[in-house]
Enzyme design. Structure first.
Site, PDB file in Angstrom:
ATOM      1  N   THR A 141      70.090  45.468  56.465  1.00  0.00           N
ATOM      2  CA  THR A 141      69.485  45.722  57.772  1.00  0.00           C
ATOM      3  C   THR A 141      67.974  45.533  57.651  1.00  0.00           C
ATOM      4  OG1 THR A 141      71.233  47.294  58.240  1.00  0.00           O
ATOM      5  CG2 THR A 141      69.251  47.430  59.619  1.00  0.00           C
TER       6      THR A 141
ATOM      7  N   LEU B  66      79.799  47.989  59.107  1.00  0.00           N
ATOM      8  CA  LEU B  66      80.794  48.910  58.538  1.00  0.00           C
ATOM      9  C   LEU B  66      80.238  50.330  58.443  1.00  0.00           C
ATOM     10  CD1 LEU B  66      79.939  49.608  55.373  1.00  0.00           C
ATOM     11  CD2 LEU B  66      80.837  47.343  54.957  1.00  0.00           C
ATOM     12  N   ARG B  67      81.172  51.302  58.468  1.00  0.00           N
ATOM     13  CA  ARG B  67      80.806  52.717  58.278  1.00  0.00           C
ATOM     14  C   ARG B  67      81.273  53.164  56.915  1.00  0.00           C
ATOM     15  NH1 ARG B  67      84.549  54.681  62.958  1.00  0.00           N
ATOM     16  NH2 ARG B  67      85.513  52.754  62.255  1.00  0.00           N
TER      17      ARG B  67
ATOM     18  N   CYS C 149      71.528  55.283  57.101  1.00  0.00           N
ATOM     19  CA  CYS C 149      71.167  54.278  58.110  1.00  0.00           C
ATOM     20  C   CYS C 149      70.564  54.799  59.413  1.00  0.00           C
ATOM     21  CB  CYS C 149      72.363  53.391  58.368  1.00  0.00           C
ATOM     22  SG  CYS C 149      72.723  52.422  56.890  1.00  0.00           S
TER      23      CYS C 149
ATOM     24  N   GLY D 119      73.255  62.092  59.854  1.00  0.00           N
ATOM     25  CA  GLY D 119      72.586  61.829  58.575  1.00  0.00           C
ATOM     26  C   GLY D 119      72.999  60.460  58.084  1.00  0.00           C
TER      27      GLY D 119
ATOM     28  N   LYS E 224      76.219  49.590  36.715  1.00  0.00           N
ATOM     29  CA  LYS E 224      77.129  49.386  37.840  1.00  0.00           C
ATOM     30  C   LYS E 224      78.025  48.174  37.592  1.00  0.00           C
ATOM     31  CE  LYS E 224      75.597  50.522  42.121  1.00  0.00           C
ATOM     32  NZ  LYS E 224      74.865  50.413  43.382  1.00  0.00           N
TER      33      LYS E 224
HETATM   34  P1  NAD Z   1      72.862  50.686  48.163  1.00  0.00           P
HETATM   35  O1  NAD Z   1      71.639  51.397  47.774  1.00  0.00           O
HETATM   36  O2  NAD Z   1      74.184  51.350  48.056  1.00  0.00           O
HETATM   37  O3  NAD Z   1      72.973  49.318  47.326  1.00  0.00           O
HETATM   38  C1  NAD Z   1      71.922  48.418  47.141  1.00  0.00           C
HETATM   39  C2  NAD Z   1      72.144  47.697  45.816  1.00  0.00           C
HETATM   40  O4  NAD Z   1      71.167  46.669  45.678  1.00  0.00           O
HETATM   41  C3  NAD Z   1      71.994  48.599  44.580  1.00  0.00           C
HETATM   42  O5  NAD Z   1      73.156  48.515  43.792  1.00  0.00           O
HETATM   43  C4  NAD Z   1      70.776  48.046  43.863  1.00  0.00           C
HETATM   44  O6  NAD Z   1      70.855  48.153  42.451  1.00  0.00           O
HETATM   45  C5  NAD Z   1      70.820  46.591  44.295  1.00  0.00           C
HETATM   46  N1  NAD Z   1      69.543  45.873  44.140  1.00  0.00           N
HETATM   47  C6  NAD Z   1      68.287  46.307  44.404  1.00  0.00           C
HETATM   48  N2  NAD Z   1      67.401  45.346  44.130  1.00  0.00           N
HETATM   49  C7  NAD Z   1      68.105  44.272  43.688  1.00  0.00           C
HETATM   50  C8  NAD Z   1      67.740  42.963  43.274  1.00  0.00           C
HETATM   51  N3  NAD Z   1      66.465  42.567  43.265  1.00  0.00           N
HETATM   52  N4  NAD Z   1      68.719  42.110  42.898  1.00  0.00           N
HETATM   53  C9  NAD Z   1      70.013  42.509  42.888  1.00  0.00           C
HETATM   54  N5  NAD Z   1      70.416  43.737  43.287  1.00  0.00           N
HETATM   55  C10 NAD Z   1      69.476  44.606  43.682  1.00  0.00           C
HETATM   56  O7  NAD Z   1      72.607  50.191  49.663  1.00  0.00           O
HETATM   57  P2  NAD Z   1      73.694  49.997  50.832  1.00  0.00           P
HETATM   58  O8  NAD Z   1      74.048  51.300  51.410  1.00  0.00           O
HETATM   59  O9  NAD Z   1      74.767  49.081  50.346  1.00  0.00           O
HETATM   60  O10 NAD Z   1      72.798  49.231  51.908  1.00  0.00           O
HETATM   61  C11 NAD Z   1      72.393  47.898  51.721  1.00  0.00           C
HETATM   62  C12 NAD Z   1      71.850  47.376  53.036  1.00  0.00           C
HETATM   63  O11 NAD Z   1      72.891  47.322  54.011  1.00  0.00           O
HETATM   64  C13 NAD Z   1      70.744  48.240  53.658  1.00  0.00           C
HETATM   65  O12 NAD Z   1      69.837  47.398  54.311  1.00  0.00           O
HETATM   66  C14 NAD Z   1      71.490  49.079  54.683  1.00  0.00           C
HETATM   67  O13 NAD Z   1      70.663  49.491  55.740  1.00  0.00           O
HETATM   68  C15 NAD Z   1      72.527  48.096  55.162  1.00  0.00           C
HETATM   69  N6  NAD Z   1      73.765  48.703  55.686  1.00  0.00           N
HETATM   70  C16 NAD Z   1      74.318  49.780  55.038  1.00  0.00           C
HETATM   71  C17 NAD Z   1      75.523  50.306  55.510  1.00  0.00           C
HETATM   72  C18 NAD Z   1      76.165  51.502  54.840  1.00  0.00           C
HETATM   73  O14 NAD Z   1      77.109  52.037  55.382  1.00  0.00           O
HETATM   74  N7  NAD Z   1      75.704  51.945  53.694  1.00  0.00           N
HETATM   75  C19 NAD Z   1      76.160  49.720  56.608  1.00  0.00           C
HETATM   76  C20 NAD Z   1      75.575  48.608  57.229  1.00  0.00           C
HETATM   77  C21 NAD Z   1      74.374  48.106  56.749  1.00  0.00           C
HETATM   78  C1  UGA Z   2      76.650  53.922  60.757  1.00  0.00           C
HETATM   79  C2  UGA Z   2      77.276  53.039  61.849  1.00  0.00           C
HETATM   80  O1  UGA Z   2      78.380  53.724  62.438  1.00  0.00           O
HETATM   81  C3  UGA Z   2      77.762  51.708  61.266  1.00  0.00           C
HETATM   82  O2  UGA Z   2      78.248  50.872  62.313  1.00  0.00           O
HETATM   83  C4  UGA Z   2      76.577  51.031  60.573  1.00  0.00           C
HETATM   84  O3  UGA Z   2      77.006  49.828  59.961  1.00  0.00           O
HETATM   85  C5  UGA Z   2      76.011  51.956  59.516  1.00  0.00           C
HETATM   86  O4  UGA Z   2      75.596  53.202  60.136  1.00  0.00           O
HETATM   87  C6  UGA Z   2      74.794  51.366  58.887  1.00  0.00           C
HETATM   88  O5  UGA Z   2      74.069  50.605  59.493  1.00  0.00           O
HETATM   89  O6  UGA Z   2      74.618  51.708  57.744  1.00  0.00           O
HETATM   90  P1  UGA Z   2      77.584  55.483  58.806  1.00  0.00           P
HETATM   91  O7  UGA Z   2      76.177  55.956  58.732  1.00  0.00           O
HETATM   92  O8  UGA Z   2      78.282  55.081  57.576  1.00  0.00           O
HETATM   93  O9  UGA Z   2      77.667  54.221  59.808  1.00  0.00           O
HETATM   94  O10 UGA Z   2      78.479  56.630  59.461  1.00  0.00           O
HETATM   95  P2  UGA Z   2      78.770  57.133  60.967  1.00  0.00           P
HETATM   96  O11 UGA Z   2      80.219  57.347  61.086  1.00  0.00           O
HETATM   97  O12 UGA Z   2      78.136  56.279  61.979  1.00  0.00           O
HETATM   98  O13 UGA Z   2      78.058  58.562  60.965  1.00  0.00           O
HETATM   99  C7  UGA Z   2      76.663  58.690  60.904  1.00  0.00           C
HETATM  100  C8  UGA Z   2      76.281  60.147  61.099  1.00  0.00           C
HETATM  101  O14 UGA Z   2      76.551  60.572  62.444  1.00  0.00           O
HETATM  102  C9  UGA Z   2      77.050  61.128  60.202  1.00  0.00           C
HETATM  103  O15 UGA Z   2      76.199  62.135  59.754  1.00  0.00           O
HETATM  104  C10 UGA Z   2      78.116  61.687  61.121  1.00  0.00           C
HETATM  105  O16 UGA Z   2      78.580  62.955  60.748  1.00  0.00           O
HETATM  106  C11 UGA Z   2      77.356  61.741  62.432  1.00  0.00           C
HETATM  107  N1  UGA Z   2      78.239  61.709  63.620  1.00  0.00           N
HETATM  108  C12 UGA Z   2      78.989  60.616  63.888  1.00  0.00           C
HETATM  109  C13 UGA Z   2      78.271  62.798  64.468  1.00  0.00           C
HETATM  110  O17 UGA Z   2      77.584  63.826  64.242  1.00  0.00           O
HETATM  111  N2  UGA Z   2      79.069  62.758  65.577  1.00  0.00           N
HETATM  112  C14 UGA Z   2      79.832  61.674  65.868  1.00  0.00           C
HETATM  113  O18 UGA Z   2      80.545  61.697  66.904  1.00  0.00           O
HETATM  114  C15 UGA Z   2      79.793  60.577  65.004  1.00  0.00           C
END
Ligand code: NAD
Ligand code: UGA
Length: 435
Positions: A122, A154-155, A264, A261, A36
């Protein structure tokens, strides 16, 4: 402006690292995944996220953003450390804190001067204390630091816009000095009058779970209302519009579908229930939202079965849309997985297509027939199921669709197709609450 290291360069770490460099900070994004980091150092973005490449390129060019595999050195050079590693669901439905605690250990060992350590991942309410204990255990020279919680909202698919223009920034801090550091990191937003909510670490952790659980609840609620619309002949689109025009409800997250789905909502709702259980507090509403979500996926499967008069065996079905939502290549907990596996179990053959998520889904379900465009996917099929609301599917020429299919049968789980056109072209169809 601060020198920052973001540990974990996934969806959140990469977007927030690039975003914070755009705010004027010097950011180093680090990860244990060498491939990556190699890609990023060569200008290749490892995920599909609209506008991310431009954001990354702009800040790399201005030398405010870099990528490294050397986590220890990056920690030593930073004033603020953001933890953004994954917290996936463990086998008991709790958040797996392995990666977060590994990072806490490394931070403890690497502290060489005062730093603010801030968790963006999270993590369940109360985890801040565990992280502090871990850091302290390995911080044998007793270097001064402060711990904070800065949950991310963020979404996926809209991550860049959400990060650069958030509704609010939540800062759970335990000292004025740490708050001042973080206010400096987010100075650009502060100047633009984005609310910075300064609170305790536990409250910040709670805000994150309460937000995600509320949104999940809203989706499950509208899905149940849509299901009732199905039975009584009401139109969910009009119901949602009218509901949403009430300022107390808001029109957002009132789109019915195949069930939420993503990486999160499914894991965070379960983790919140588990935290509540440990404190003997009931979370009946969230429990119900999860059950409704599981039922919604089953309901979608029974809809397609009904459209094909119960005969799925040896039928060829096109599944359009594999990502858990539009504008992402992420298939984690996507409703498409349940749909495809359910159809296979009943003997159907699957042709699948997603504008960007074919490769991600191949890692989970390698055996189905992946196609490079929707036309190839639907050709000679007995039915089509739309699972993701990509614009490409919204704009599908229904006349062409009918011509290509062996039978004009469509299940639209996202309510994106035009009902009048479907009727005019004599499709046999179903959707979610728009009979
Ligand atoms: P992700 O799986 O896309 O990325 C996690 C990264 O951490 C990977 O690249 C992995 O290689 C790296 N990693 C793992 N162990 C490590 C270590 N010891 N040192 C350095 N790097 C390491 O995960 P994500 O979707 O970015 O989510 C990260 C966190 O943020 C989660 O807790 C998630 O719940 C939260 N979150 C995600 C979203 C989202 O939209 N995906 C939004 C808000 C919050
Ligand atoms: C969600 C939250 O919206 C973010 O604020 C949060 O940061 C993130 O989770 C997280 O903690 O990771 P995300 O999962 O990226 O973001 O996407 P969403 O747009 O929230 O959609 C989640 C799911 O709900 C998807 O499967 C989407 O299709 C579904 N959805 C969303 C519906 O079925 N109906 C809606 O009206 C909205």
């Amino acid at each position: 402006m601060k020198n920052i290291v973001v540990i974990g360069t996934g969806y959140v770490g990469l977007v927030s690292g690039a975003g914070m460099s755009d705010f004027g900070n010097n950011v180093c994004c680090v990860d244990v995944d060498k491939d990556k980091i190699d890609s990023l150092q060569n200008g290749i973005i490892p995920i599909y996220e609209p506008n991310l490449k431009e954001l990354v390129d702009r800040n790399v060019k201005s030398k405010r953003l870099k990528f490294s595999i050397n986590i220890e050195d990056a920690i030593k050079s930073a004033e603020v450390i953001f933890i953004a590693v994954g917290t996936p669901e463990d086998k008991n439905g709790n958040a797996d804190l392995t990666y977060v605690l590994q990072v806490a250990e490394l931070i403890g060992k690497s502290l060489n001067s005062y730093k603010v350590v801030c968790t963006k991942s999270t993590v369940p309410i109360g985890t801040g204390k565990r992280i502090i204990d871990f850091i302290n255990k390995y911080n044998t020279n007793n270097i001064d630091y402060d711990y904070c919680s800065n949950p991310e909202f963020l979404r996926e698919g809209k991550a860049v816009a959400d990060f650069l223009r958030p509704d609010r920034v939540v800062l759970g801090t335990s000292s004025k000095k740490a708050y001042d550091y973080l206010r400096d990191v987010y100075r650009t937003l502060y100047i633009n009058k984005t609310p910075l909510i300064n609170t305790t670490i536990e409250t910040a952790e709670m805000i994150k779970y309460a937000s995600n659980a509320f949104l999940a609840l809203k989706i499950s609620y509208i899905n149940e209302v849509a299901n009732l619309c199905d039975e009584i002949g009401a139109d969910i689109a009009m119901v949602s519009d009218a509901l949403g025009s009430d300022g107390r409800i808001s029109p957002k997250f009132l789109h019915p579908g195949p069930g939420f789905g993503g990486s999160c909502f499914p894991k965070d709702t379960k983790a919140l229930i588990n935290v509540a259980k440990k404190h003997n507090v009931s979370m009946n509403t969230i429990d119900a939202a999860i059950k409704t979500n599981n039922n919604q996926r089953i309901r979608m499967l029974s809809k397609i079965e009904k459209l094909l008069e119960g005969k799925l065996n040896k039928r060829t079905i096109a599944v359009l849309g594999l990502a858990f939502k539009q504008e992402t290549d992420d298939v984690r907990e996507s409703a498409s997985i349940d749909m495809i596996l359910g159809l296979i179990k009943k003997g159907a053959n699957i042709k699948a297509y997603d504008p960007v998520a074919n490769d991600s889904m191949k890692k989970i379900i390698p055996t189905i027939d992946y196609k490079l465009n929707w036309q190839d996917a639907v050709k000679d099929c007995d039915a089509v199921v739309i699972m993701t609301e990509w614009n490409e599917f919204r704009g599908m020429d229904l006349y062409e669709l009918k011509k290509l299919m062996s039978k004009p049968i469509v299940l639209d789980t996202r309510n994106i197709l035009n009902l009048a056109e479907l009727k005019e072209l004599e499709f046999t169809f179903d959707n979610v609450g728009r009979k």
